[in-house]
Design an enzyme around this catalytic site. Structure first.
Site, mmCIF file in Angstrom:
data_model
loop_
_atom_site.group_PDB
_atom_site.id
_atom_site.type_symbol
_atom_site.label_atom_id
_atom_site.label_comp_id
_atom_site.label_asym_id
_atom_site.label_seq_id
_atom_site.Cartn_x
_atom_site.Cartn_y
_atom_site.Cartn_z
ATOM 1 N N CYS A 261 4.941 -0.331 -5.728
ATOM 2 C CA CYS A 261 6.064 0.437 -6.263
ATOM 3 C C CYS A 261 6.146 1.844 -5.669
ATOM 4 O O CYS A 261 5.198 2.319 -5.053
ATOM 5 C CB CYS A 261 5.905 0.631 -7.768
ATOM 6 S SG CYS A 261 5.855 -0.889 -8.684
ATOM 7 N N ASN B 267 3.210 3.414 -10.516
ATOM 8 C CA ASN B 267 2.860 2.729 -9.267
ATOM 9 C C ASN B 267 1.389 2.429 -9.373
ATOM 10 O O ASN B 267 0.587 3.323 -9.626
ATOM 11 C CB ASN B 267 3.139 3.642 -8.072
ATOM 12 C CG ASN B 267 2.640 3.044 -6.770
ATOM 13 O OD1 ASN B 267 2.630 1.828 -6.610
ATOM 14 N ND2 ASN B 267 2.226 3.894 -5.856
ATOM 15 N N GLY B 268 1.018 1.167 -9.201
ATOM 16 C CA GLY B 268 -0.393 0.807 -9.281
ATOM 17 C C GLY B 268 -0.596 -0.366 -10.189
ATOM 18 O O GLY B 268 0.351 -1.087 -10.527
ATOM 19 N N CYS C 152 -6.348 4.839 -1.340
ATOM 20 C CA CYS C 152 -6.184 3.548 -0.660
ATOM 21 C C CYS C 152 -6.041 3.757 0.845
ATOM 22 O O CYS C 152 -5.086 4.384 1.307
ATOM 23 C CB CYS C 152 -4.926 2.861 -1.198
ATOM 24 S SG CYS C 152 -4.444 1.421 -0.259
ATOM 25 N N TYR D 287 -0.912 0.856 6.825
ATOM 26 C CA TYR D 287 0.284 0.017 6.801
ATOM 27 C C TYR D 287 1.389 0.436 5.820
ATOM 28 O O TYR D 287 2.558 0.442 6.164
ATOM 29 C CB TYR D 287 -0.150 -1.429 6.507
ATOM 30 C CG TYR D 287 0.977 -2.379 6.231
ATOM 31 C CD1 TYR D 287 1.936 -2.661 7.205
ATOM 32 C CD2 TYR D 287 1.108 -3.004 4.990
ATOM 33 C CE1 TYR D 287 2.988 -3.533 6.947
ATOM 34 C CE2 TYR D 287 2.150 -3.879 4.727
ATOM 35 C CZ TYR D 287 3.075 -4.137 5.715
ATOM 36 O OH TYR D 287 4.114 -4.985 5.461
ATOM 37 N N SER E 39 5.270 -1.060 11.574
ATOM 38 C CA SER E 39 4.079 -0.327 11.149
ATOM 39 C C SER E 39 3.022 -0.186 12.236
ATOM 40 O O SER E 39 2.148 0.665 12.145
ATOM 41 C CB SER E 39 3.470 -1.002 9.926
ATOM 42 O OG SER E 39 3.233 -2.358 10.218
ATOM 43 N N ASP F 51 -1.617 -4.989 16.101
ATOM 44 C CA ASP F 51 -1.108 -5.170 14.734
ATOM 45 C C ASP F 51 -2.032 -4.409 13.791
ATOM 46 O O ASP F 51 -3.181 -4.118 14.130
ATOM 47 C CB ASP F 51 -1.049 -6.661 14.369
ATOM 48 C CG ASP F 51 -0.005 -6.944 13.283
ATOM 49 O OD1 ASP F 51 0.535 -5.982 12.707
ATOM 50 O OD2 ASP F 51 0.258 -8.123 13.017
ATOM 51 N N ASP F 52 -1.507 -4.062 12.592
ATOM 52 C CA ASP F 52 -2.316 -3.242 11.679
ATOM 53 C C ASP F 52 -3.311 -4.059 10.872
ATOM 54 O O ASP F 52 -4.328 -3.540 10.435
ATOM 55 C CB ASP F 52 -1.403 -2.437 10.744
ATOM 56 C CG ASP F 52 -0.343 -3.303 10.140
ATOM 57 O OD1 ASP F 52 -0.677 -4.130 9.283
ATOM 58 O OD2 ASP F 52 0.829 -3.183 10.552
ATOM 59 N N CYS G 94 -10.642 4.282 -0.607
ATOM 60 C CA CYS G 94 -10.931 2.927 -1.066
ATOM 61 C C CYS G 94 -10.862 2.029 0.163
ATOM 62 O O CYS G 94 -9.892 2.072 0.921
ATOM 63 C CB CYS G 94 -9.908 2.464 -2.098
ATOM 64 S SG CYS G 94 -10.171 0.731 -2.562
ATOM 65 N N CYS H 296 -10.902 -3.823 0.112
ATOM 66 C CA CYS H 296 -10.431 -5.101 0.664
ATOM 67 C C CYS H 296 -11.157 -5.439 1.968
ATOM 68 O O CYS H 296 -11.116 -6.575 2.421
ATOM 69 C CB CYS H 296 -8.911 -5.127 0.835
ATOM 70 S SG CYS H 296 -8.250 -3.683 1.627
HETATM 71 S S1 SF4 Z 1 -8.530 -2.722 -2.108
HETATM 72 FE FE1 SF4 Z 1 -7.543 -2.271 -0.112
HETATM 73 S S2 SF4 Z 1 -5.341 -2.333 -0.501
HETATM 74 FE FE2 SF4 Z 1 -6.364 -2.182 -2.503
HETATM 75 S S3 SF4 Z 1 -6.433 0.004 -2.969
HETATM 76 FE FE3 SF4 Z 1 -8.362 -0.492 -1.958
HETATM 77 S S4 SF4 Z 1 -7.958 -0.131 0.239
HETATM 78 FE FE4 SF4 Z 1 -5.982 -0.223 -0.788
#
Ligand code: SF4
Length: 482
Positions: A14, A114-115, A248, A254, A295, A357-358, A449, A452
């Site tokens: 969002c 957002n989140g 993030c 991206y 991107s 690519d990202d 963060c 992922c």
């Molecule tokens: S897990 Fe990945 S996409 Fe989600 S907030 Fe953390 S860095 Fe961003």
């Protein structure tokens, strides 16, 4: 042949935009939301307050589809909040379009977020057992119920109490008839910035929206910070001292617009550095460098500059395809109807191409793009990715595939290379990525963060969160698993 519906990118949830004290509040929010449209295209909404009552309008679709002059004219007041939505929790329907508006004992309240709250389901189950009735399936309504149930009459105290209960990632705008409140989670996972236009204050998920309306950026909201705007001016306080910055990292890779700055770092320049680092870590002999639009263009320019291989527009995006375009039949697809991306034959024919690519999520998009380049005559296609392999789902408002669908969770890099049909494939290292983006904090992940990539989630993750992402029914008895 390429079909946009097969784009398997991670999707942002969002965008939020708020204005305090401006005579053209609805118009400013409209333009702000348009600048944030890349963060969500499912629904849009604006709520404004004239200090006595709210006027609002929501709808499904793009900002320009939901709002026309007549809807903007119906909104009045000197403050307001707006929202564009991509749903990751809650179904995609008008009821869930934000800002959500509620009546409570002290008047009206509007909320835009957002989140993603990691403990929304636990709170919701508890509140429902205590008799609360929910109108939507959105996380955001949980916050409204917590505020409404607070024993505090003072809205600031009630919001602080709610913030002490919710966990996860949120950039939050809350408006009552006479106050605007902004808050950011204790890790600052999602971006939120403060801007100024003449004597008015603005809040936006990204600074690009400030530039669009001729406003200036003051600063980013800090992790665990709450800002209050009312007739007494602007006040800042921290609702928790337990903060640990973890922005993030995918915002830089991206999600965010290249003209936005997050944490004082420009997104385009960060992407260029990611491309440069990628060239240092994974050089290859080739004739041209091209980026997957839009991107990856910045990273491709960085790769080209560092490697000395010329950058070319080898792939072109068709910008005028409506979201609801008529799908080509299988027969037409096989005949090569290209919907979203085309390769530029004169650029790639007979060439060794580096395709930047990202990220790779499921791998289906990369496979199709490699195929496009080869069909256009590319002699070799070397795929270089400007982030490490995505192996874990996101629980913070980003729509990743389930773990089983993440190609990097199941396959080696060699197997992925074979799957996408590339001549070589390489990813940027974690240390290279963190160094290229630039330092935000002193911890091992530099204040980002990166869960992922490495599963180091900055918050507790609950079983229900994991189940939800893995498409298993949410559990009621829910314990933190991480
Ligand atoms: S897990 Fe990945 S996409 Fe989600 S907030 Fe953390 S860095 Fe961003």
């Amino acid at each position: 042949m390429f079909d946009e519906t097969l784009l398997d990118k991670m999707s942002e949830e969002c965008g939020v935009f708020g204005v305090y004290h401006h005579t053209e509040t609805p118009q400013l929010i409209y333009y702000g939301l348009q600048a944030l449209q890349h963060r969500g295209q499912e629904s849009a909404g604006i709520v404004s307050s004239n200090h006595e009552f709210f006027t609002y309008h929501h709808g499904m679709g793009l900002v320009t589809e939901v709002f026309h002059q007549q809807e903007i004219n119906r909104l009045n007041g000197m403050m307001g909040i707006g929202h564009v939505r991509y749903s990751t929790t809650g179904e995609s329907k008008l009821q869930n379009a934000q800002p959500l508006v509620f009546k409570y004992r002290n008047g009206e309240i509007a909320i835009a977020t957002n989140g993603n709250l990691t403990n929304a389901m636990q709170i919701r189950n508890q509140l429902e057992r205590q008799g609360s009735i929910f109108q939507t399936t959105s996380d955001t309504e949980v916050i409204a119920h917590l505020i409404a149930k607070s024993m505090y009459d003072d809205i600031e105290q009630a919001v602080k109490e709610a913030l002490s209960v919710i966990k996860g990632a949120y950039a939050l705008l809350i408006m009552t008839n006479d106050k605007l409140i902004a808050a950011l989670d204790s890790n600052g996972l999602r971006p939120l910035s403060l801007g100024k236009l003449e004597h008015s204050y603005l809040l936006s998920s990204e600074t690009c929206a400030f530039d669009t309306i001729g406003a200036t950026t003051i600063r980013d909201i800090e992790p665990g910070e709450m800002l209050v705007f009312d007739k007494n001016g602007i006040r800042s306080e921290h609702f928790t001292v337990q903060t640990r910055r973890a922005i993030c990292s995918f915002e830089y890779i991206y999600f965010a617009r290249p003209d936005s700055d997050i944490g004082g770092i420009n997104v385009h320049l960060a992407r260029k550095r990611l491309g440069k680092k990628l060239a240092e870590e994974h050089p290859v002999e080739a004739d041209v460098v091209t980026g997957v639009p839009d991107s990856s263009i910045s990273a491709a320019i960085g790769y080209a500059e560092a490697s000395g291989i010329p950058y070319e527009l080898g792939l072109i995006k068709n910008r005028y395809i409506a979201r609801t375009f008529i799908q080509p039949s299988q027969e037409l697809r096989e005949k090569g109807v290209k919907m979203k991306l085309s390769a530029v034959r004169k650029v790639v024919d007979g060439k060794r191409v580096v395709m930047i690519d990202d990220s790779i999520v499921r791998g289906t998009t990369s496979k199709r793009i490699v195929q496009l380049l080869k069909e256009a005559g590319a002699k070799e296609v070397h795929v270089r990715i400007s982030s490490p392999p995505v192996k874990n789902p996101c629980y913070y408002g980003i729509d990743t595939s389930s773990r089983e669908e993440l190609i990097a969770a199941a396959k080696t890099i060699e197997e992925m290379k074979d799957f996408i049909g590339a001549d070589s494939l390489a990813f940027l290292s974690m240390s290279g990525m963190l160094e290229a983006i630039g330092r935000q904090g002193d911890d091992v992940n530099h204040g980002y963060c990166v869960a992922c990539f490495n599963a180091e989630y900055p918050t507790e993750v609950y079983q229900s969160q994991q189940s939800k992402t893995d498409k298993v029914r949410w559990g009621i008895e829910d314990e933190p698993i991480l």
